[in-house]
Design an enzyme around this catalytic site. Structure first.
Site: not given
Length: 534
Positions: A342, A446
């Site tokens: 991320e 995710e």
């Protein structure tokens, strides 16, 4: 004419069989063609919201690193302000607290702190009699203050010498209060408001407890939060892969730099051994990089800032990738290495990230010709196609997208049905487009069975079913966030045990096999018809 047609159709059908038999297959998996996995989040990289009790015994636990505070003079009834957000004088003259009046704590101990401005400078005072300014670019002794605090969130601020800071009649902070103040409305007493206490990561835990206590807390956590019994549970419920977040300090075990605590490398070794015993594959995910790639607690940011893009931090990150690749490349349980979790659009330019990803790919390839190299999409309104167009590597590459129906105002007022329709209309079309794009495989690294509203058990079952149906089609597969979580709907084990997620073990393999059988049957029919025509 008919025979000529058959001569063309038969090779076509046979080639379809071959193509279908290898399409979207992930090398090295047992019992399935794609990843069906979970994240071991909150284990080797701490996220306090996953297990809040880890922070329960920290003294002044509401004043961890990165906590945002505002200070109001009790005599002037004005807020302390760093002019222009830092780099200039400090005044006590604001009626309304905004960003200039907000300071982020750097914790030295339970009662000793440094104050960082919104622009990154530190409050500083050379000694008794001097004025406090916001001009220091780094923190040392002259930027360190001792806090006394009573039960009503009133504080005194003093220097190491014992001299107290006061709000002067000229609206400055000066180190010249005479004597020891009480808790009445005097010039050395300030009301402290905590406006944000959102960071509960490895840095906050270790620096909050101090080394000895943090070592004790983390050792117990690492030994009990994820165990071999969890791998047995995953194996029995059709999980073939774990994505394991790690922090950059793992490469320095057993002597990581302060305040980080040793022991995560031993735990990762254990996970690989347990995975091998249960025919489960491992993805090592570099979740926290030096300097923090997104300013969040799960990237071990000290105060919410992100500074990963400095050349030194990127170089150190590549060293960590090399350490992980060299240690685990030959382990039979390794499936892949995710180079960075991320990265944030606002702080990580695409060209910097692409350069890093290309270098990271080459490093992994030095140690393994087959391990998947995984490139995470930037978070914060980035187009995942930007990574497909970047030519990051030619062998076993994957792009990781994280799908949450939250963290964006777009989802704020959606009903259960709206959320489910969004999965089928928006997510599915993107998955289909990325599956067909040239280049890396697609990974939903995710996702979770939760959204911004509440629902019935049936609502959660429908939402989970929709996500599984769509994410099962991703060419590399998916991993759920997370295996364990104090928030029930984020907890994979709880979802399985309470029948909110219903995994059909082996379903993708069955569909895959049945389609191949159908194509083979068609090819056989065509062959026999052609033979009769001859």
């Amino acid at each position: 004419m008919e025979f000529a047609f058959c001569k063309r159709v038969l090779p076509f059908l046979l080639s379809c069989c071959l193509l279908f038999s290898v399409a979207f297959s992930v090398e090295g998996l047992h019992g399935d063609s794609r990843v069906r996995g979970v994240n071991l989040g909150g284990w080797l990289v701490i996220e306090g919201w996953i297990k809040p009790t880890l922070f329960d015994d920290i003294t002044n636990g509401d004043m961890l690193d990165g906590t945002e505070v505002q200070l109001k003079s009790m005599t002037l009834q004005k807020y302390v302000s760093a002019d222009n957000g830092g780099g200039m004088n400090v005044t006590v003259d604001r009626d309304t607290p905004l960003s200039w009046e907000t300071f982020r704590l750097w914790r030295v101990s339970e009662s000793i702190f440094q104050f960082r401005t919104s622009e990154g400078q530190f409050l500083t005072c050379s000694g008794a009699g001097d004025v406090v300014t916001a001009t220091a670019e780094s923190a040392s002794a002259t930027e360190t203050f001792y806090l006394e605090r009573n039960n009503n969130n009133r504080v005194h601020i003093k220097l190491k010498s014992g001299t107290y800071i006061q709000a002067s009649k000229t609206n400055q902070l000066t180190a010249d209060y005479p004597g020891t103040p009480g808790w009445d409305d005097n010039a050395a007493t300030f009301e402290m408001s905590i406006t944000a206490n959102n960071l509960h990561g490895d840095y906050q835990l270790a620096n909050g407890y101090g080394y000895n206590k943090a070592k004790e807390v983390l050792k117990k956590h690492r030994n009990t939060f994820i165990t071999v019994e969890d791998f047995d549970f995953m194996y029995r419920h059709g999980i073939n892969t774990v994505r394991i977040p790690v922090g950059w300090w793992i490469a320095f075990d057993p002597n990581p730099p302060a305040p980080f605590i040793e022991g995560s490398l031993e735990a990762l070794d254990n996970a690989f051994s347990w995975a091998e015993a249960y025919s489960i594959k491992c993805i090592i995910d570099l979740h926290a990089a030096p300097g923090s790639q997104n300013g969040m607690e799960h990237s071990a940011s000290r105060d919410g800032t992100a500074g990963w893009t400095s050349p030194d931090n990127i170089s150190q990150t590549l060293d960590v990738i090399e350490f992980l690749a060299s240690r685990y490349a030959k382990h039979p349980s390794l499936l892949g290495i995710e180079l960075l979790n991320e990265p944030l659009v606002a702080t990580v330019p695409l060209d910097v990230l692409v350069s890093f990803y290309k270098q990271g790919y080459q490093i992994v390839r030095q140690y393994s010709s087959t391990a998947y190299v995984i490139f995470c999409q930037r978070i914060g309104n980035a187009d995942p196609f930007e990574l497909y167009q970047a030519n990051l590597g030619s062998i076993n590459t994957v792009v990781d997208l994280h799908y949450y129906n939250m963290f964006d105002t777009f989802f704020s007022n959606m009903s259960t049905l709206d959320n489910i329709q969004f999965i089928f209309k928006s997510r599915e079309s993107q998955v289909r487009a990325l599956n067909s794009a040239d280049g890396p495989l697609l990974f939903i690294g995710e996702w979770t069975n939760e959204w911004n509203t509440t629902g019935t058990q049936t609502d959660y079952q429908d939402f989970g079913r929709a996500q599984l149906e769509v994410y099962n089609s991703a060419s590399f597969g998916w991993t759920y966030w997370t295996l364990k979580n104090d928030r029930k709907h984020w907890d994979f084990e709880w979802n399985i045990q309470n029948n909110l997620l219903q995994l059909q073990v082996g379903c993708s393999s069955i569909r895959h096999t049945s389609n191949v059988i159908l194509l083979v049957a068609l090819a056989c029919v065509c062959f026999f018809q052609c033979h009769q025509l001859r």
